[in-house]
Design an enzyme around this catalytic site. Structure first.
Site, PDB file in Angstrom:
ATOM      1  N   CYS A 154       0.787  -1.401   0.122  1.00 16.56           N
ATOM      2  CA  CYS A 154       0.219  -0.132  -0.096  1.00 16.56           C
ATOM      3  C   CYS A 154       0.894   1.124   0.091  1.00 16.56           C
ATOM      4  O   CYS A 154       1.847   1.738  -1.154  1.00 16.56           O
ATOM      5  CB  CYS A 154      -0.888  -0.192   1.020  1.00 16.56           C
ATOM      6  SG  CYS A 154      -2.519   0.903   1.026  1.00 16.56           S
ATOM      7  N   HIS A 169      -3.598  -4.668   0.500  1.00 12.00           N
ATOM      8  CA  HIS A 169      -3.209  -4.937   1.405  1.00 12.00           C
ATOM      9  C   HIS A 169      -3.408  -6.903   2.065  1.00 12.00           C
ATOM     10  O   HIS A 169      -4.139  -7.676   1.592  1.00 12.00           O
ATOM     11  CB  HIS A 169      -4.331  -4.916   2.814  1.00 12.00           C
ATOM     12  CG  HIS A 169      -4.152  -3.180   3.149  1.00 12.00           C
ATOM     13  ND1 HIS A 169      -2.493  -3.505   4.059  1.00 12.00           N
ATOM     14  CD2 HIS A 169      -4.138  -2.850   2.956  1.00 12.00           C
ATOM     15  CE1 HIS A 169      -2.727  -1.439   3.362  1.00 12.00           C
ATOM     16  NE2 HIS A 169      -3.554  -1.490   3.193  1.00 12.00           N
ATOM     17  N   GLU A 199      -1.863  -8.869   3.414  1.00  9.48           N
ATOM     18  CA  GLU A 199      -2.624  -9.369   5.193  1.00  9.48           C
ATOM     19  C   GLU A 199      -3.958  -9.137   5.262  1.00  9.48           C
ATOM     20  O   GLU A 199      -4.567  -9.607   6.020  1.00  9.48           O
ATOM     21  CB  GLU A 199      -1.663  -8.977   6.161  1.00  9.48           C
ATOM     22  CG  GLU A 199      -2.318  -7.317   6.485  1.00  9.48           C
ATOM     23  CD  GLU A 199      -2.025  -6.348   5.364  1.00  9.48           C
ATOM     24  OE1 GLU A 199      -1.831  -4.968   5.593  1.00  9.48           O
ATOM     25  OE2 GLU A 199      -1.399  -6.618   4.479  1.00  9.48           O
TER      26      GLU A 199
END
Length: 197
Positions: free
Chosen positions: A76, A177, A179
Site C-alpha cells: 500500500c 493489503h 494481510e
C-alpha cells in the site's frame, strides 16, 4: 527471515498476524544496522506518503533501502514510497520506480478512498504463483500508481486502470493489503518469503 521496516505506519499487527499464520519468521527493522539481519524486507503501509517519507529520512534509512539487494516488498503506502513522487503531500519519494503516485480523479464519479475487494489481472510472476485467476484482493487507498507495462505485474480497474502490483529487479510492490486478503493474500506473502535472488 523477514524484516518489517518500522517507521510508524499503522497495521503492523495485521501483517505480523498473517505472517505468523504462515509460519513465517519476522522481526522489526528500527535502524539501518537492522537491515543486515534479514533475508527479506517488507515496507508496510497505512497512512500518508509524505509523512512516511519524512520518518524514513529521519531514521537514515532512505539511502540504505535504495541499495538493498534482498527481496523487498512494499505494501500500500509502502508500495507508493517506491515511486518517484506522490501527489499526497507533493512528496519526493524513494524513486526506485520512475513512476508517479496520483490522487484518484474526483470527476470519475467513484468513491474515494477506494475501499473493498477488487479483482486483479496478474501476469506470470513468482509473487502470484498458485494464486487463482480472478482472485479478489482487499484495497483501501485514495492514491494510486500510474499503470506502466514495463513494471506492472498486476493491474486493477477502479474508475481507471492502475497498477495493483509492480516489480523492478528485487523490488516488489502491491497496492492491496495481502494481510487482509484471506488465504490468497497469505499465499502471496508466503511466495514472497520464498523468493530467492
Amino acid at each position: 527471515m523477514i524484516g518489517i521496516i518500522n517507521y510508524g505506519a499503522g497495521n503492523i499487527f495485521s501483517l505480523t498476524a498473517a505472517l505468523t499464520r504462515q509460519d513465517i519468521t519476522y522481526g522489526m527493522v528500527n535502524t539501518v544496522a537492522d537491515l543486515d539481519l534479514y533475508s527479506h524486507i517488507i515496507i508496510p503501509g497505512v497512512g500518508h506518503a509524505g509523512a512516511a517519507m519524512q520518518k524514513l529520512t529521519q531514521t537514515g534509512m532512505v539511502d540504505a533501502i535504495k541499495v538493498l539487494k534482498v527481496p523487498v516488498l512494499g505494501i500500500c503506502v509502502g508500495m507508493q514510497l517506491l515511486t518517484a513522487h506522490s501527489e499526497e503531500g507533493n512528496a519526493e519519494l524513494l524513486a526506485i520506480f520512475p513512476l508517479k503516485t496520483k490522487l484518484f480523479d474526483k470527476g470519475l464519479s467513484i468513491k474515494i478512498p477506494h475501499m473493498g475487494w477488487n479483482k486483479i489481472a496478474f501476469k506470470n510472476n513468482f509473487l502470484f504463483e498458485g494464486v487463482a485467476p480472478e482472485t479478489q484482493f482487499y484495497f483501501v487507498h485514495s492514491y494510486f500508481i500510474e499503470y506502466n507495462p514495463i513494471f506492472d505485474i498486476a493491474a486493477v480497474h477502479y474508475g481507471d486502470k492502475f497498477s495493483a502490483a509492480i516489480q523492478k529487479d528485487n523490488f516488489y510492490g502491491v497496492q492491496f493489503h495481502p494481510e487482509k486478503s484471506g488465504k490468497e493474500g497469505e499465499r502471496l506473502l508466503k511466495n514472497f518469503s520464498n523468493l530467492s535472488l
